[in-house]
Write an enzyme that holds these catalytic residues in place. Structure first.
Site, PDB file in Angstrom:
ATOM      1  N   ASP A  39      23.315 -20.891 -46.234  1.00 48.47           N
ATOM      2  CA  ASP A  39      22.536 -21.599 -47.323  1.00 48.47           C
ATOM      3  C   ASP A  39      22.135 -23.037 -46.170  1.00 48.47           C
ATOM      4  OD1 ASP A  39      21.043 -21.174 -50.467  1.00 48.47           O
ATOM      5  OD2 ASP A  39      20.285 -23.023 -49.997  1.00 48.47           O
ATOM      6  N   TYR A  70      24.433 -17.922 -39.458  1.00 49.86           N
ATOM      7  CA  TYR A  70      24.200 -16.624 -39.221  1.00 49.86           C
ATOM      8  C   TYR A  70      24.939 -15.923 -37.923  1.00 49.86           C
ATOM      9  CZ  TYR A  70      19.870 -17.846 -41.602  1.00 49.86           C
ATOM     10  OH  TYR A  70      20.076 -18.325 -43.169  1.00 49.86           O
ATOM     11  N   ALA A 123      15.412  -9.420 -51.520  1.00 50.95           N
ATOM     12  CA  ALA A 123      15.380  -9.363 -52.982  1.00 50.95           C
ATOM     13  C   ALA A 123      14.232 -10.431 -53.226  1.00 50.95           C
ATOM     14  CB  ALA A 123      16.644 -10.092 -53.785  1.00 50.95           C
ATOM     15  N   PRO A 126       7.113 -12.327 -52.968  1.00 49.42           N
ATOM     16  CA  PRO A 126       7.896 -11.237 -53.679  1.00 49.42           C
ATOM     17  C   PRO A 126       7.705 -10.210 -52.254  1.00 49.42           C
ATOM     18  CG  PRO A 126       4.908 -11.863 -52.381  1.00 49.42           C
ATOM     19  CD  PRO A 126       6.469 -13.155 -52.338  1.00 49.42           C
ATOM     20  N   HIS A 180       6.257  -4.404 -56.970  1.00 43.78           N
ATOM     21  CA  HIS A 180       7.260  -5.258 -58.188  1.00 43.78           C
ATOM     22  C   HIS A 180       5.993  -6.472 -58.345  1.00 43.78           C
ATOM     23  CE1 HIS A 180      10.736  -7.526 -60.000  1.00 43.78           C
ATOM     24  NE2 HIS A 180      10.740  -8.120 -59.166  1.00 43.78           N
TER      25      HIS A 180
HETATM   26  P1  NAD Z   1      16.669 -20.836 -56.027  1.00 42.21           P
HETATM   27  O1  NAD Z   1      16.393 -21.414 -55.818  1.00 42.21           O
HETATM   28  O2  NAD Z   1      18.518 -21.048 -57.129  1.00 42.21           O
HETATM   29  O3  NAD Z   1      17.448 -19.820 -54.599  1.00 42.21           O
HETATM   30  C1  NAD Z   1      17.500 -20.010 -53.862  1.00 42.21           C
HETATM   31  C2  NAD Z   1      18.614 -20.822 -52.721  1.00 42.21           C
HETATM   32  O4  NAD Z   1      17.370 -20.197 -51.425  1.00 42.21           O
HETATM   33  C3  NAD Z   1      18.596 -22.015 -52.808  1.00 42.21           C
HETATM   34  O5  NAD Z   1      20.042 -22.169 -52.437  1.00 42.21           O
HETATM   35  C4  NAD Z   1      17.498 -22.474 -51.740  1.00 42.21           C
HETATM   36  O6  NAD Z   1      18.726 -23.650 -50.611  1.00 42.21           O
HETATM   37  C5  NAD Z   1      18.059 -21.789 -50.305  1.00 42.21           C
HETATM   38  N1  NAD Z   1      16.881 -21.623 -49.634  1.00 42.21           N
HETATM   39  C6  NAD Z   1      16.008 -21.758 -49.561  1.00 42.21           C
HETATM   40  N2  NAD Z   1      14.976 -22.167 -47.982  1.00 42.21           N
HETATM   41  C7  NAD Z   1      16.213 -21.298 -47.453  1.00 42.21           C
HETATM   42  C8  NAD Z   1      16.129 -21.356 -46.115  1.00 42.21           C
HETATM   43  N3  NAD Z   1      15.036 -22.010 -44.968  1.00 42.21           N
HETATM   44  N4  NAD Z   1      17.305 -20.646 -45.439  1.00 42.21           N
HETATM   45  C9  NAD Z   1      18.550 -20.073 -46.672  1.00 42.21           C
HETATM   46  N5  NAD Z   1      18.267 -20.483 -47.584  1.00 42.21           N
HETATM   47  C10 NAD Z   1      17.699 -21.311 -47.738  1.00 42.21           C
HETATM   48  O7  NAD Z   1      16.452 -19.289 -56.140  1.00 42.21           O
HETATM   49  P2  NAD Z   1      16.774 -18.269 -57.309  1.00 42.21           P
HETATM   50  O8  NAD Z   1      15.815 -17.991 -58.618  1.00 42.21           O
HETATM   51  O9  NAD Z   1      18.257 -17.388 -56.576  1.00 42.21           O
HETATM   52  O10 NAD Z   1      15.214 -16.999 -56.763  1.00 42.21           O
HETATM   53  C11 NAD Z   1      15.488 -16.573 -55.075  1.00 42.21           C
HETATM   54  C12 NAD Z   1      13.985 -15.103 -54.886  1.00 42.21           C
HETATM   55  O11 NAD Z   1      14.505 -13.910 -56.089  1.00 42.21           O
HETATM   56  C13 NAD Z   1      12.708 -16.074 -55.399  1.00 42.21           C
HETATM   57  O12 NAD Z   1      12.040 -15.353 -54.205  1.00 42.21           O
HETATM   58  C14 NAD Z   1      12.436 -14.992 -56.680  1.00 42.21           C
HETATM   59  O13 NAD Z   1      11.283 -14.955 -57.142  1.00 42.21           O
HETATM   60  C15 NAD Z   1      13.626 -14.542 -56.125  1.00 42.21           C
HETATM   61  N6  NAD Z   1      13.950 -12.898 -57.623  1.00 42.21           N
HETATM   62  C16 NAD Z   1      13.238 -11.802 -57.125  1.00 42.21           C
HETATM   63  C17 NAD Z   1      13.687 -10.788 -58.128  1.00 42.21           C
HETATM   64  C18 NAD Z   1      13.283  -9.121 -57.570  1.00 42.21           C
HETATM   65  O14 NAD Z   1      13.091  -8.681 -58.858  1.00 42.21           O
HETATM   66  N7  NAD Z   1      13.266  -8.964 -56.403  1.00 42.21           N
HETATM   67  C19 NAD Z   1      13.649 -11.077 -59.363  1.00 42.21           C
HETATM   68  C20 NAD Z   1      14.324 -12.885 -59.509  1.00 42.21           C
HETATM   69  C21 NAD Z   1      13.724 -12.740 -58.836  1.00 42.21           C
END
Ligand code: NAD
Length: 325
Positions: A39, A70, A123, A126, A180
């Site tokens: 992260d 990485y 995940a 969009p 989605h």
């Molecule tokens: P969150 O804010 O809880 O977690 C995101 C994490 O990404 C944070 O810990 C942040 O520090 C980290 N991050 C940000 N920039 C970064 C970088 N450059 N390098 C490494 N880490 C980085 O958000 P969340 O609720 O976990 O959601 C994450 C994503 O998943 C969002 O885009 C959300 O829309 C998506 N999501 C997708 C689905 C699906 O069905 N595909 C469902 C729910 C959420």
């Protein structure tokens, strides 16, 4: 790649709500031997690893969990991408695009440079567009980049249909396809309960009606926003969907799952990632199962893909390409 002697290794980039729900489900299912958390907030990843490790004594199998970087991707089977910003109440997934493109620009390059030999699971939303971006930035073969796509929506649909018919959702065979997001659709002509078409289940009964099923299809589209309204974010469902995908990849299961896959002529669509049933195994998407849509379903697929393409076209790709290793 995964086999019986090699350790099964998963790297999660983005140790937020989605990433950690996935990690927690992986740990409970003992699906891998090594789990690495990356992260941008290194301290958060370290804290999450410590917290999970506190549960190790209660876990059915030994699993090495640590906050890494990485370079740890060099021998991973899966790199799962859940980094970036999430939707807020009333916000469309497309609003996240610009910010999450910047996030992925900083992630994909070092993953590729590590020599990562496995499969990406995307995940971040969009998700169809972010999957395409991952493909372009990595230069990997399309089968090695899988978006979670409509896997979660399909699970939501089967759950609602299971409740409606009072049938185990695992015996409902229905898919959500396309984006989605709001343009996703259900090809009802192919949905079955056991082996019986749902259209026939409804026409044979006074109790069930296709109008109700269409209503449930609309509920699926709105479900994400309803959860966000109630608890600000969605994460358990997607964490389980990612876990199911991981199980199919690591176990080389050849399971049919509705994921966002690169379409190259299927459904008349080219150069786009969209949700469609695919066979999933060690090498990612082994095969796309092209199903026969009726004319109105084919139009829905075409409109949905057009929308995804229009979103993707907002991204400027020059100077983004990374040479494949
Ligand atoms: P969150 O804010 O809880 O977690 C995101 C994490 O990404 C944070 O810990 C942040 O520090 C980290 N991050 C940000 N920039 C970064 C970088 N450059 N390098 C490494 N880490 C980085 O958000 P969340 O609720 O976990 O959601 C994450 C994503 O998943 C969002 O885009 C959300 O829309 C998506 N999501 C997708 C689905 C699906 O069905 N595909 C469902 C729910 C959420």
């Amino acid at each position: 790649m995964a086999n019986n002697t090699k350790k099964r290794k998963v790297v999660i980039v983005g140790a937020g709500l989605v990433g950690m729900s996935y990690a927690y489900a992986l740990m409970n299912r003992a699906l891998c031997d090594e789990l690495v958390l990356i992260d941008i907030d290194k301290k958060r990843a370290e804290g999450e690893a410590m917290d999970l490790n506190n549960g190790a004594a209660f876990c059915g199998a030994t699993m090495r969990i640590f906050a890494g970087d990485y370079s740890d991707c060099h021998d991973a089977d899966i790199v799962a991408l859940s980094a970036g910003v999430a939707q807020r109440l009333g916000e469309g997934r497309e609003n996240l695009l610009a910010r999450n493109v910047e996030v992925f620009k900083s992630i994909i390059k070092p993953v590729v440079q590590s020599g990562f030999p496995g499969v990406f699971i995307v995940a971040t939303n969009p998700v169809d567009v972010m999957s395409m971006l991952t493909l372009k930035l990595s230069g990997y073969e399309p089968n090695r980049v899988i978006g979670t796509g409509t896997l979660l929506d399909t699970a939501r649909l089967r759950f609602l249909l299971g409740e409606y018919f009072t049938i185990d959702p695992r015996n409902i065979h229905a898919y959500v396809m396309g984006e989605h997001g709001n343009s996703e659709f259900v090809p009802w002509s192919l949905a079955t309960l056991g082996a019986k078409p749902l259209t026939q289940v409804c026409s044979d009964s006074n109790e069930y009606a296709m109008d109700d099923l269409h209503g449930l299809g609309r509920d699926v589209v709105e479900m994400g926003q309803r959860i966000i309204e109630a608890k600000k974010a969605t994460y358990y469902g997607i964490g389980m969907a990612m876990t199911r995908l991981t199980q199919a990849i690591l176990g080389d299961e050849h399971s049919v799952l509705t994921v966002s896959a690169y379409l190259d002529g299927e459904y008349g669509q080219h150069d786009v990632y969209a949700g469609s049933p695919c066979v999933i195994g060690t090498n990612g998407v082994i095969e796309k199962v092209e199903i026969s849509l009726n004319p109105s379903e084919a139009l829905s697929m075409s409109n949905s893909c057009e929308y995804i393409r229009s979103l993707y076209s907002q991204i400027s790709l020059h100077d983004l390409t990374v040479s494949p290793v």
